[in-house]
Structure formats: C-alpha cells, structure tokens
Design an enzyme around this catalytic site. Structure first.
Site, short mmCIF file in Angstrom:
data_model
loop_
_atom_site.label_atom_id
_atom_site.label_comp_id
_atom_site.label_asym_id
_atom_site.label_seq_id
_atom_site.Cartn_x
_atom_site.Cartn_y
_atom_site.Cartn_z
N GLY A 269 0.82 -1.20 0.00
CA GLY A 269 0.00 0.00 0.00
C GLY A 269 0.87 1.26 0.00
O GLY A 269 2.08 1.19 0.19
N VAL A 270 0.22 2.38 -0.21
CA VAL A 270 0.95 3.65 -0.27
C VAL A 270 1.24 4.14 1.14
O VAL A 270 0.41 3.97 2.04
CB VAL A 270 0.09 4.70 -1.02
CG1 VAL A 270 0.86 5.98 -1.23
CG2 VAL A 270 -0.37 4.14 -2.36
N GLY A 271 2.40 4.73 1.35
CA GLY A 271 2.65 5.37 2.64
C GLY A 271 4.01 5.08 3.20
O GLY A 271 4.78 4.30 2.65
N ASN A 272 4.27 5.71 4.33
CA ASN A 272 5.61 5.65 4.90
C ASN A 272 5.95 4.29 5.49
O ASN A 272 7.09 3.85 5.40
CB ASN A 272 5.76 6.74 5.98
CG ASN A 272 5.85 8.12 5.35
OD1 ASN A 272 6.49 8.28 4.31
ND2 ASN A 272 5.22 9.10 5.97
N GLU A 294 -0.05 -1.76 -6.78
CA GLU A 294 -0.78 -0.64 -7.34
C GLU A 294 0.14 0.49 -7.78
O GLU A 294 0.00 1.05 -8.85
CB GLU A 294 -1.73 -0.09 -6.28
CG GLU A 294 -3.18 -0.22 -6.62
CD GLU A 294 -4.03 0.32 -5.50
OE1 GLU A 294 -4.92 -0.43 -5.09
OE2 GLU A 294 -3.83 1.43 -5.01
N ILE A 364 -6.90 2.16 9.61
CA ILE A 364 -7.20 3.17 10.63
C ILE A 364 -7.32 2.49 11.99
O ILE A 364 -6.77 2.94 12.97
CB ILE A 364 -8.50 3.93 10.26
CG1 ILE A 364 -8.23 4.85 9.05
CG2 ILE A 364 -9.02 4.73 11.45
CD1 ILE A 364 -9.46 5.54 8.50
N ASN A 384 -9.89 8.47 3.25
CA ASN A 384 -9.66 8.45 1.80
C ASN A 384 -10.68 7.52 1.14
O ASN A 384 -11.72 7.96 0.69
CB ASN A 384 -8.23 8.02 1.50
CG ASN A 384 -7.20 8.99 2.08
OD1 ASN A 384 -7.42 10.19 2.10
ND2 ASN A 384 -6.10 8.47 2.56
N GLY A 388 -7.51 -0.06 -3.44
CA GLY A 388 -7.29 -1.42 -3.92
C GLY A 388 -7.11 -2.43 -2.81
O GLY A 388 -6.87 -3.60 -3.08
N LYS A 408 -2.66 9.93 16.88
CA LYS A 408 -2.93 11.22 17.55
C LYS A 408 -2.16 11.32 18.87
O LYS A 408 -2.75 11.56 19.94
CB LYS A 408 -4.44 11.39 17.82
CG LYS A 408 -5.28 11.51 16.56
CD LYS A 408 -5.43 12.94 16.09
CE LYS A 408 -6.24 12.99 14.79
NZ LYS A 408 -6.03 14.21 14.04
#
Lengths: 504, 504
Positions: A269-272, A294, A364, A384, A388, A408
């Site tokens: 997946g996308v992200g850090n 993706e 999440i 968001n 996919g 948080k």
C-alpha cells in the site's frame, strides 16, 4: 507552445488553450479524468474548468460535474474542482483535503469503490454514460498512438467509453516512458470474458500505447507541469520496528517451506510504513524478488538499484520529488524493471489470486477479532477510501495489515473492541503488525485471534483496557463465538469524540 | 455386506467395520471429511468415532479431533461428534445445531472461512498436516478410480493431502452419478498457478473420477444410508414477493441492455427464498439460462425440467427428499444438465468474475448503508458461517441480497442502523430485496443508499424509527459521509437482548 510531442500533424489543429478545452465540458455531465495518486492527472483543464464553473456560478448558473478518475489525483484537479463546489459526484477514490471536507460535511456524493471494479462497472452501464475523457499523455505518435503518462489507471476505459476526448500532452513527462506500459485490450463484458493470460509479474500481455478513435479528440492542451510528487518522511522508529517484525515473519515462512526463497510478488500500500518495509527488504537476504502492486514507491527504486527486485508491476508511480528526478534521469534502465498496467489488471482478483501476492496494507483501526477499518474515522468520517486494499487483501497468498499501535499522539488506540466501520472482514486479515509485534491470525477462531491481537499488537497503555473488555465480554456476551458487549463496543470512539482521547 | 461397488478386487481386503475404521483416527489429529450441505458426507465412521471418543472419555482419556469438511454435513457427523465433545477445532462451515451450541458457549473453536479458500489454504500448510481423510464415494472402478458422491467439496484435496484414507462406499448413492463430476487437477500453489481454463458454466475442464494413492487407503466401509435431504417448505407470500421484485429487476436490466436475454450464470444461496426465486423463473420469459453456483436445489430441477435451464454447475446437491427421489429416478437425463466440481472451482473468484455471475444470497441483517451481516446474531452468536457468499458477492456481475424485512414474528428488523457484525461490505452489496421492495444501490453514495434502503426495504413498522435515526445522525454525526450515532448504532440489538424485541 511546443508541438514536438504530437508527431501526427493532422492533430495539430486540435491544439487549444485549457480554457477553451474546459468549455467543451457541460454542467451535469460526467468527466473521466486520468490520474492515480499524484501521477498522470491532467493539470490544466481541471483548473480551467474550476474557473469556468466559478464564473457560471457567479452568474447564478448552476454548474457541477460528475468526476471519475483512476484514484486520488492532485490539487489542480480534486482540490480546485472541490473548492469551486463543482463536483456533484465523485468516484472511485479521493485523498484531497478540500474534497474530503465537502464529502464529510455532506455536500458531495462520493462512491468509494474497489479499484479493480471501476472499469468493468463503467462498461456495465449503470453508472450512466461518460461524456468527456480528460487524459494526460506523454506524447502522440505519428500514427495517432497515445504514449501513456506516469499512471495508467482507467485511461483505456475512459478513451474507449467517452463521447469526446480532451488530451493533455505533458512535456514534463519523460519521453523515455514510451515502452514501459502494457495496455491489455482483452477485457470484455460477460458472457465474453476469457482468461487473462498473465502468469508472472513480469509478463507483458498488451501493447505499449493507447489507441482511440481520433475523431473523438475534441481538444489537445499542451502542458509542462510536474506530477504531485510528495516527500516521504524518513521511516521513524515505529515503522522500522514494523518492518523488522515483517521480515522476521517472511524468513520464518520461507524456513517452514510456506514461501519460496524469493518470496512471492509483493503488494504494498501507499505510505511511509509500506516504504519502510521495502527499505528493510534492501538489507534482507531475499533476492530476485518481484512486485505486483498498485503503485511504485521510492523503496522499490532502492530494491531495483540493489538488484534485489527483478520487476515492479503497478498502475502508477507514487514517488518523492527526489525519486522522480532519479527515475527521470535513468528512465531507460528502469524501463526494463517496471511495467505500468491498467488498474483493472494491476488489481484484478484473478491475477492477484493466481500470482499469490503477499499484500501489505495500512489501516485506521482493527478490532480484537481482526476486522479492519481502513476508511472511516470514528465510523462516519471518511478519510480516503478503500482503494485497492480489498482487491488485494481477499485474494492474497498472505494478507497483512500494518499500523502503529496508536495515533494522535497516543490518544487513539489502533486496536479497539469493535471497529466502527468494516472494510476488511476478519477472513481477509491474516496478519496484523504494529511496532509492538506481529499477530499471525491464520487458522484461528475469533477468541484465539482476540487473545493474540491484544497480546501482540495493542499498545501497553491500552492492553489492560482491551483485556478487561474481552474478559467481561467472555462472561456476559449474548453469544460467545465472537464475544461482544454491545453497550461498550463503540464506546471508545464515543469517548474520543467527547474527550479527545480513547483513554478511560 | 455387498462389495459390488468396489470393482477393484485387491481393495476388498481393506473392507472393515466402521468401528474398526474409526480406531484408525487418533486423539489430537486432524480429519478431513467429505460433505457439503447434507450431501455426500460419511455416515458411519463419524458415528463410530463419536462412540469411540465417548468410550475413551469415560475412561478419563482426553479425545478430541480437528474436523475439516466441505461445508455443513449431517447429524451423523457434526451432530454426533459435537455431542461427544469430540471436536476441538472445526472448519470451514457449520450449520449443525449441537455444534453451533458448543461454538456459541465457547467450548469449540470454529474457523469460519471463505469456501473457495479452504483447499488452497490446506495446501499452504499453516493449518497443519491432515492426518486422515474420510470420504464418501459412490463406488470404486476396476482400476482404482473413485466415483464421487453427491458432493465434491474438498475431497480431491483431502485425498491428496491426507496421510491415511478411509473410504465410505455408499450403496444408497446412485451409480449413474458416474460421469456427472468434473474434477479439475490443475490447481497449484503459487508461483506455479496458471489460468483455470473454464469460460462457460457448462465447460468440463477435468475428469469424472478422483485418483488417490491406493496404498494410503487404510480402510473401506460399506454403507447404505441416505443423504440428509431436508424438506423445503413451500414458498410463503414474502418469498414470492421477493421473487417478483427480482424478476422485475432482471427484466429491467435486460431491457436496458445491461444483461443478455438469457441473463448471466445464476448463483443462488441455500434456502427457501432462493428456491422461490428459482421457482419464479420457471414462469418468467427467460430461456436458455445457466447456473454457476454452490448447490443444486429443488428449484433448479424445475428449471431444467421446463427446459429453461441449460446447465447447473455446483459442488453439491441440496435437495428435498422428493427431489432426491426425482433426480435418482432419472439420473442419466439430469447428468447432461448438471456438473459437480470441487468447491475451489465452483466458488473460484477468477471464474465468478469471468462468468459474471448474478449472485443471490441471504442475510441476517443489513444496515442503512448496505453493509450485510450474514453470520452473527446480535453481533456475537454465530448462526452458520460466511460460506461461499463472500466468494460470490465480491466477484459477481450483480450482487444481490434477499431477506424478509423482519424476523422472529416481527420482533427483529432485518434493516438496522448499523449491522452488529459485517460479512459483506457495502461495496459488495449492490441490490437488497425484501418483500417490501428492491433497492438498487449501484453507484450510490452512502446517504443515497440509506434513503433508498429505508424507503424500499424496511418494514413499515420500523421505517419511521430508521428515518428518525438517520435524520438525527445527519445532524449530529461526527462525519457526514456515513452519518452515525455511536451511542445508538447498536442499541436496537441491545434492546432485543433485553426485551425480546427491537421495537422501541
């Protein structure tokens, strides 16, 4: 204005300003735009359309459009159109903050879809006709072939389905992209579907260019604007710990004979965090890896450069500015290691199941039974979209979800008694990893899963609260297959809304 | 004891009593049994095993086994073993009331799985070794081929994977079943998977018999016991209304050009409503239909008899006693209209997506946003399991869920503010039908879905309560993409537990 990228002279007469092109789009119509993450979206026509919409609205004329894309795009598209209140309906994915705000205050309709299903559903027809395609390309060949840009997304479908086509020819895109793409033209509606003949991540089953009915091209706009390439922050300690747990898991699976020495095609997946895992693989003992995913992120370039990743197959780039420079400087070499495909192919359940992808996606929140919420903050506010993740998680050889155990600044626990919204049911969630540890949930009953998730994944601060909830649920629940206390199941979320923290 | 069904003389020496065969199964081991719904499960060895377990337990010796099957089975298997407290772990599906009770009181571990994934996951290895296969067959050919019985399920995989095989040769099964089955031997683990060469519901891609290593056969038990064929109740008014709404929908889709004149392959979940829909199709204008589904039910026989259903492809029969008689009396004719396949093929995402199935499944409850719970009563008590509904719903051309709008004599609303458990996310739920009406949710945002579901599907008694909840959620929700009131979202279920009714 240069026309050197438009090698078919008869098309030169269609070149026009973005403002003129935008005027071809009418109120109430549906526009299929290119774009997947910050790559390959049109940069000038949407801005001009937003300006046109604002003009019309100032005159008291209603003006809104339906916008279909590949996935998220850039501020010049989603941001500008949302700001102008110009989007009546949006599919299939959004990550723009202004559009998100409109969706969450109830003024924009958003249809959050499995990304593999967008093209087939557009063909099915229930979404209505597609009036205009606005597609960024790298160039046009002498015989009218369209050289795709830095994302493929649903462009093939938009070009085929739309009544009218507007092209943005972006001189910023590297002409050496030509040849990297693999556009499969064999999809059909049932009953005419046939097997998709892809059996390895590096198979090419299509052609390098889009074809379209040239008579449908109503306008060509020449641009020179970079993709929205956002910086990746360096992996923090938490991301590195998650990567460490995962690599240990992969090593164990290989040792047990459950995965080949070179693993299986990786989806990330996308992200850090995803990027940290890829970076972690650079120092691992795995060689000759492949990726069927993706988006191509920074970490994959590192894996290619160190010779450990043989091929990266995706539908788009999603790179930092530095990585974009790196790839642009050496595109001819990278072109042999990368394939960009339509998203209905990059995300196709048939292919993900066949290849046996190892999928890694963010979330999440997850609950103690292994259900995952990856879209709705506190059950109602969309972040968001599912993107996919459903395509991959359900069909993967191993479906892994990764997350820091808190968010948080520690006010939110990523592990909760019951998720406030479900995107991935427990059957599709086989491994959960936080910086605390890894829970291998495969083959476990709900209660076995709960014990493991609380022990391995929850933050120590929230662990006693979860254990207490679970112990009381075991005693007082209506049924004890997946024990739950209905009065309390969503109380952590309610507490966060009221107090700003899930802590009791 | 007749041996006429065992045409290979060298196997006769392996014939033994069920009691002797049961003693081949040890405490703590894993047993893969045949059986899918009430069809083709072993009838004598499980009973003998249950008796043996009770004997051992009476002596103070612990004795439990892990049981894998195709899906649900019969009282002689799940019922007897559960009654003996002999099942430590169960997958992938259960509908037996005694086993359900053990699962829900917390004494039996149950892994509720997507039915397409059982065989591939057994091969993956994380479920551990399979010690013994107990498989019912119709007969054994002279060269050792095994003639499958009235279900195929996971038998191929159990026969291949088990260290030891026990066969039940059931003389009750019709020998004319031979030739009806299509056992595909082309599945592999990745990276060696290839396209499954099935493009029509009536394609045969395998062979009619199972093959196994004959040296692994440790015992053969000859039986003569009928399948658990349960009566279907005649469709009630509610089921007929649901069928009527659905057929109207199909007619509309054909008229709009969104489905072919002969529809697309039909998948139909088990039960009376599904059967009513099939019966309704007998009087419809649709001809030359096909079915690609999990089980062949009574209604499909009617459709075959009236010449409207060309082929029914499934993994098992699930028939009433009358229908079983009917099919047994005329098996040679039905054999040309029916194909039974392994469940990894009948439920394969690749094939369901390719064929474009029209899927129809039942549910326990749906919420106003279109999420479906088909397994957990009041969020914690498992009813049966997800079965194949996830395989079909996510990959179908149109995914339909059907249910009466109320249950328990009106005390329970099938439409609730928020489902207490999710099996099918809203993306996989495109149409919901109750006796009240049909909600076509395709392409709608959550709020559009909520309005339609409340209007079309909810019972008039619960409609004002739902509308009131939704109106207040629209006003007070944290986010307004999928408005929700966390304090109330599960309160209908809590009220039912406390008062016996969801009514306020």
């Amino acid at each position: 204005m240069t026309t050197s990228r438009i090698a078919m002279p008869s098309l030169h007469k269609k070149i026009m300003s973005a403002a003129d092109a935008a005027r071809l789009i009418g109120h109430g119509t549906t526009v299929g735009m290119s774009g997947f993450t910050g790559s390959g979206y049109p940069k000038e026509v949407p801005l001009a359309l937003a300006a046109h919409i604002e003009e019309e609205q100032a005159k008291g004329n209603p003006f809104r459009v339906k916008v279909w894309t590949g996935a998220s795009t850039g501020p010049e598209l989603d941001g500008a159109l949302a700001k102008a209140d110009g989007i009546e309906f949006r599919l299939p994915y959004n990550s723009d903050p202004i559009a998100r705000e409109k969706i969450n205050n109830g003024t924009m309709n958003y249809f959050d879809m499995h990304l593999s299903q967008v093209a087939p559903m557009a063909w099915q027809g229930f979404l209505g006709p597609l009036d205009t395609a606005v597609v960024e390309v790298t160039g046009i060949t002498a015989d009218g072939g369209l050289i795709p840009s830095s994302s493929v997304g649903n462009n093939k479908t938009w070009l085929d389905r739309a009544e009218r086509i507007i092209l943005e020819v972006n001189n910023w895109q590297n002409p050496a992209l030509e040849g990297m793409h693999d556009i499969y033209y064999g999809t059909q509606l049932p009953p005419n579907r046939v097997p998709i003949p892809l059996v390895r991540a590096d198979d090419r089953i299509g052609q390098p260019l889009f074809r379209c009915d040239l008579d449908k091209i109503a306008g060509i706009v020449v641009t020179d604007t970079p993709d929205r390439n956002l910086p990746f922050s360096a992996p923090d300690a938490s991301a590195m710990q998650i990567a460490g747990h995962l690599i240990e898991f992969f090593e164990h699976e290989v040792k047990m004979g459950r995965m080949p020495e070179n693993l299986l095609p990786i989806q990330s997946g996308v992200g850090n965090i995803a990027n940290a895992v890829l970076t972690g693989l650079v120092d691992s003992r795995f060689e000759n890896m492949t990726s069927y995913t993706e988006v191509i992120q920074d970490g994959m370039l590192d894996l290619i450069d160190c010779g450990k990743l043989r091929i990266a197959s995706a539908t788009a780039f999603s790179l930092s500015p530095e990585a974009a420079l790196r790839i642009n400087a050496d595109m001819e070499r990278y072109r042999d290691r990368m394939i960009l495909r339509p998203q209905e192919i990059s995300n196709h359940p048939e292919l993900i199941r066949r290849l046996g992808c190892v999928s890694m996606n963010g979330l999440i929140e997850a609950d103690i039974y292994g259900n995952v919420n990856s879209t709705h903050v506190m059950g109602s506010r969309i972040q968001n979209g599912i993107g996919g993740s459903g395509d991959f998680a359900r069909n993967a050889f191993v479906s892994i979800f990764v997350t820091p155990s808190t968010a948080k600044g520690g006010a939110i626990s990523a592990i909760v008694p019951q998720v406030s919204h479900v995107d991935h049911i427990s059957q599709d969630v086989q491994v959960i990893v936080t910086e605390q540890g890894l829970a291998d949930l495969r083959g476990l009953s709900p209660k076995q899963r709960a014990e493991l998730i609380i022990e391995k994944c929850a933050h120590p601060k929230f662990r006693p609260m979860l254990a207490d909830y679970y112990a009381r649920a075991l005693k007082d629940s209506y049924g004890k297959h997946s024990p739950s206390l209905l009065r309390e199941a969503l109380s952590w979320h309610q507490r966060f809304i009221e107090t700003g923290s899930m802590e009791a």
